[in-house]
Write an enzyme that holds these catalytic residues in place. Sequence first.
Site, PDB file in Angstrom:
ATOM      1  N   CYS A 136      49.240  43.325  44.978  1.00  0.00           N
ATOM      2  CA  CYS A 136      49.088  44.447  43.984  1.00  0.00           C
ATOM      3  C   CYS A 136      50.007  45.707  44.921  1.00  0.00           C
ATOM      4  O   CYS A 136      49.541  46.171  45.921  1.00  0.00           O
ATOM      5  CB  CYS A 136      47.555  45.135  44.007  1.00  0.00           C
ATOM      6  SG  CYS A 136      47.323  46.618  43.114  1.00  0.00           S
ATOM      7  N   CYS A 139      48.340  49.123  44.756  1.00  0.00           N
ATOM      8  CA  CYS A 139      47.464  49.241  46.037  1.00  0.00           C
ATOM      9  C   CYS A 139      47.637  49.290  47.365  1.00  0.00           C
ATOM     10  O   CYS A 139      47.087  50.354  48.269  1.00  0.00           O
ATOM     11  CB  CYS A 139      46.253  48.124  45.903  1.00  0.00           C
ATOM     12  SG  CYS A 139      46.054  47.505  44.062  1.00  0.00           S
ATOM     13  N   ASP A 140      48.513  48.494  47.617  1.00  0.00           N
ATOM     14  CA  ASP A 140      49.068  48.319  48.985  1.00  0.00           C
ATOM     15  C   ASP A 140      50.335  48.614  49.807  1.00  0.00           C
ATOM     16  O   ASP A 140      50.676  48.735  50.678  1.00  0.00           O
ATOM     17  CB  ASP A 140      48.680  46.615  49.403  1.00  0.00           C
ATOM     18  CG  ASP A 140      47.242  46.224  49.262  1.00  0.00           C
ATOM     19  OD1 ASP A 140      46.384  47.185  49.346  1.00  0.00           O
ATOM     20  OD2 ASP A 140      47.032  45.046  48.896  1.00  0.00           O
TER      21      ASP A 140
HETATM   22  C1  LIG Z   1      43.984  42.083  46.918  1.00  0.00           C
HETATM   23  C2  LIG Z   1      43.891  43.225  45.957  1.00  0.00           C
HETATM   24  C3  LIG Z   1      43.854  44.566  46.468  1.00  0.00           C
HETATM   25  C4  LIG Z   1      43.399  45.423  45.684  1.00  0.00           C
HETATM   26  N1  LIG Z   1      43.430  47.032  46.010  1.00  0.00           N
HETATM   27  C5  LIG Z   1      43.138  47.881  45.035  1.00  0.00           C
HETATM   28  C6  LIG Z   1      43.152  49.241  45.514  1.00  0.00           C
HETATM   29  O1  LIG Z   1      43.238  49.476  46.731  1.00  0.00           O
HETATM   30  N2  LIG Z   1      42.841  50.254  44.913  1.00  0.00           N
HETATM   31  C7  LIG Z   1      42.696  50.071  43.536  1.00  0.00           C
HETATM   32  O2  LIG Z   1      42.376  50.881  42.639  1.00  0.00           O
HETATM   33  N3  LIG Z   1      42.734  48.546  43.040  1.00  0.00           N
HETATM   34  C8  LIG Z   1      42.901  47.671  43.616  1.00  0.00           C
HETATM   35  N4  LIG Z   1      43.058  46.135  43.311  1.00  0.00           N
HETATM   36  C9  LIG Z   1      42.786  46.337  41.783  1.00  0.00           C
HETATM   37  C10 LIG Z   1      41.352  46.210  41.682  1.00  0.00           C
HETATM   38  O3  LIG Z   1      40.592  45.279  42.430  1.00  0.00           O
HETATM   39  C11 LIG Z   1      41.270  45.717  40.056  1.00  0.00           C
HETATM   40  O4  LIG Z   1      41.798  46.364  39.239  1.00  0.00           O
HETATM   41  C12 LIG Z   1      39.684  45.989  39.667  1.00  0.00           C
HETATM   42  O5  LIG Z   1      38.743  45.176  40.587  1.00  0.00           O
HETATM   43  C13 LIG Z   1      39.405  45.331  38.191  1.00  0.00           C
HETATM   44  O6  LIG Z   1      37.858  45.641  38.156  1.00  0.00           O
HETATM   45  P1  LIG Z   1      37.200  44.657  36.825  1.00  0.00           P
HETATM   46  O7  LIG Z   1      35.885  45.072  37.049  1.00  0.00           O
HETATM   47  O8  LIG Z   1      37.903  44.827  35.654  1.00  0.00           O
HETATM   48  O9  LIG Z   1      37.344  43.225  37.484  1.00  0.00           O
HETATM   49  P2  LIG Z   1      37.301  42.559  38.725  1.00  0.00           P
HETATM   50  O10 LIG Z   1      37.144  43.250  39.841  1.00  0.00           O
HETATM   51  O11 LIG Z   1      38.288  41.426  38.790  1.00  0.00           O
HETATM   52  O12 LIG Z   1      35.425  41.665  38.411  1.00  0.00           O
HETATM   53  C14 LIG Z   1      35.621  40.685  37.543  1.00  0.00           C
HETATM   54  C15 LIG Z   1      34.291  40.182  37.828  1.00  0.00           C
HETATM   55  O13 LIG Z   1      33.983  39.293  36.840  1.00  0.00           O
HETATM   56  C16 LIG Z   1      33.162  38.104  37.210  1.00  0.00           C
HETATM   57  N5  LIG Z   1      33.147  37.005  36.227  1.00  0.00           N
HETATM   58  C17 LIG Z   1      34.608  36.444  35.969  1.00  0.00           C
HETATM   59  N6  LIG Z   1      33.933  35.269  35.133  1.00  0.00           N
HETATM   60  C18 LIG Z   1      32.689  35.268  34.909  1.00  0.00           C
HETATM   61  C19 LIG Z   1      31.763  34.470  34.317  1.00  0.00           C
HETATM   62  N7  LIG Z   1      32.139  33.551  33.796  1.00  0.00           N
HETATM   63  N8  LIG Z   1      30.506  34.812  34.480  1.00  0.00           N
HETATM   64  C20 LIG Z   1      30.228  35.861  35.108  1.00  0.00           C
HETATM   65  N9  LIG Z   1      31.014  36.611  35.685  1.00  0.00           N
HETATM   66  C21 LIG Z   1      32.101  36.355  35.690  1.00  0.00           C
HETATM   67  C22 LIG Z   1      33.593  37.924  38.403  1.00  0.00           C
HETATM   68  O14 LIG Z   1      32.572  37.364  39.520  1.00  0.00           O
HETATM   69  C23 LIG Z   1      33.832  39.556  38.931  1.00  0.00           C
HETATM   70  O15 LIG Z   1      32.476  39.874  39.594  1.00  0.00           O
HETATM   71  C24 LIG Z   1      43.232  45.092  43.930  1.00  0.00           C
HETATM   72  C25 LIG Z   1      43.395  44.019  43.609  1.00  0.00           C
HETATM   73  C26 LIG Z   1      43.422  42.960  44.650  1.00  0.00           C
HETATM   74  C27 LIG Z   1      43.518  41.465  44.110  1.00  0.00           C
END
Ligand SMILES: Cc1cc2nc3c(=O)[nH]c(=O)nc-3n(C[C@H](O)[C@H](O)[C@H](O)COP(=O)(O)OP(=O)(O)OC[C@H]3O[C@@H](n4cnc5c(N)ncnc54)[C@H](O)[C@@H]3O)c2cc1C
Length: 335
Positions: A136, A139-140
Amino acid sequence: MEQLHQKRVVVIGSGPAGLTSAIYAGRAELDTTVIAGFQPGGQLTITSEVENYPGFAEGIQGPELMENMRRQAERFGAKFVDDNVTAVDFSGPVHKIFVEDQLYEADAVVIATGASALWLNVPGEQRLRGRGISGCATCDGFFFRGKEIAIVGGGDSALEEALYLTRFASKVTLLHRSAKLRASRIMQERVLNHPKIEVRYETTIEEALGENKLEALRLRNTRTSAGRGEISQFALEGLFVAIGHRPNTDLFKGWLEMNEQGYLIVEGETGTKIPGVFVAGDVFDYRYRQAITAAGSGCKAALDAEKYLEQLVERPIERQTVRLVLEQNDTLLAV
Ligand SMILES: Cc1cc2nc3c(=O)[nH]c(=O)nc-3n(C[C@H](O)[C@H](O)[C@H](O)COP(=O)(O)OP(=O)(O)OC[C@H]3O[C@@H](n4cnc5c(N)ncnc54)[C@H](O)[C@@H]3O)c2cc1C
């Protein structure tokens, strides 16, 4: 035989979107269960420092931020199931969510299953993620001020990220496996004309090297030596993998509309074609993909769910029958 649990709201996913939904739904005194999934806490649990989430002037570790959000949701009564949803059935007025042999019925569902970054799956990559390798740029990128870095990919997002990274890095090398970039012409022009960006075509990454931080890449030039390719070593401090994301939406095929990449399509802000099923976070938002935007849409989905539930007329027969049985027995074995 399934064991039945009846809930007002079920949230699928426990990243920033799902947990924010749970905080709002719990605080609205709606009986709320979060099915946390294979990655409790979501994508931020695999990163270290998060510096752009508002409210943490000195930054906060990703896992700590997510642990705080979970505790906040629990404080308002949300219950957690640390397991995966295995199937859904959105055919009736009551939505069914299956977790192996457990059946959760909910009047409203918030889908917040996120998207997973695609990785190269080469030796060293997993070990060095968060230690020089990132998925990302937004992010980084900031951590690579004045450093020499590379980005791998060839589509519009990869090129956009390459341009973004030039704000920080001293030099950005774009590594692309084929002889042509896939990105739009305008993006290609911007990248090819940028003084800080060099493009290396027909180059694949074989291995990421370094013990505790990324130090170099082992590259293969696929054009040379009759396809076997010439191997070289490339010293650098950062690598951004921008080869795409895969939304976690297989479960919803046949129930909800998706675009070509599998991202859910929303109606209005958070709605879907199915009344009572709402969507939040990266599972539909392929554009911003940030914790704060995911949390924001989680908030909207919970508020929309709350409004929907207020308007929902008392459901007839089938629900009352279930209630009678539940009065005799805390849980019900459903047929
Ligand atoms: C390495 C990295 C660093 C990052 N750093 C930053 C940062 O510094 N700042 C920032 O703003 N953003 C950052 N991001 C981006 C940020 O993490 C995402 O935009 C954010 O987490 C998205 O949130 P979400 O809740 O939509 O999904 P996610 O965080 O992807 O969560 C998805 C959830 O769905 C669950 N799930 C999936 N399938 C199923 C299923 N079948 N049954 C039940 N649960 C399920 C998973 O277990 C998880 O808990 C980073 C991403 C990465 C990969």
